[in-house]
Scaffold this motif. Sequence first.
Motif: not given
Length: 351
Positions: A70-75, A77-87, A91-97
């Motif tokens: 994906i090209a944007d962190v928010k995407d 949410e368009k692919l996954a459900v029940d996303i845990p807070e850890e994700a 994402a905050n620390v290691f994306w993009p990467g």
Amino acid sequence: MNTIIIKVDAEKLRADELDQAAEYLRSGRLVAFPTETVYGLGADALDSKAAHKIYEAKGRPSDNPLIVHIADVKDMEKLAVDIPEEAYRLANVFWPGPLTMILKKNEVVPYSTTGGLDTVGIRLPANKIARDLIAQAGVFVAAPSANISGKPSPTQAEHVINDMKDKIDMIIDGGRATLGLESTIVDLTGPTPMILRPGFITLEMLEHVIPFIQYDPAILMKPEMDLVPKAPGMKYRHYAPEGCLTIYEGDTKAVIKAINREAQSKQEAGESVGIIATEETKPYYPYGTVKTLGSRWDEASIAAGLYEILRAFDDMHTAYIYSESFADNRLGQAIMNRLLKAAGYKVVNID
Ligand code: AMP
Ligand code: MG
């Protein structure tokens, strides 16, 4: 099929240079492109026919899932459900990467992309060409490594051309993949976050963000241990050169002696021999073709050069390859994981 090959420079990328590649992805075709880990073979992840073409071009088993880029962190949410807070924290620390997260998939993601699983691997790559291409295409891009299944992953466009020319629609040559090893995969669908594949982002780095993360015990699996890895791809023979690769571990001097003994006897029998050494040990190998991964203390350089060296020995049709072993902590964990697989777990312990 005539494969179009274009060369682009990430530093001087013009907006229109990726137009055709983006259009190809939108219309269900296959485009190989550079990422910071290795070259990826991309297709529209939500188009099951396009995803199917990836398996065909690579000769990849259909139960081996594709990572969706994906090209944007928010995407996410368009692919996954029940996303845990850890994700979100990761994402905050290691994306993009070079981090892939396994999450529960939603219904838009076809099973042909996830190898039949109810989960999906998602990554936001750092490489500018990769990100611009995904953003410009406006589709999510399933992209496994752009090699024939089982061969060492491609870190240069030349490797992709060798494996994929005439099998895919386009190859974007964007220079050398800087990290040279596939992304770290973290599974966030169970009660404890698990590392399914070690990579450039190490356990120690992840622990700072999510303290209770663990390795999947199958990671440094030896075949006789009979553990089934949770990342389906990890169960296949992988990264393997054509020749017979053996890893020697133990005291450095003893390793050099043992490798030299084998190399000499194979060479005298008329066989071609390759040796994977380090800057420190290179002068001590008089037999065969000696290639160095850089200093033993520079893990990033070892990681970056490993697949390149395995492919170079393939180009020479080297029959026997001997490699020193590396410390298996931090980035070394990822290096040893790939090297052991490439060797089919053939290890000689000298001690
Ligand atoms: P590659 O892109 O060639 O490095 O392969 C991607 C690898 O990611 C696969 O071989 C799997 O091992 C792993 N993977 C991708 N999606 C999932 C998933 N949903 N669950 C577990 N592992 C996955
Ligand atoms: Mg791969």
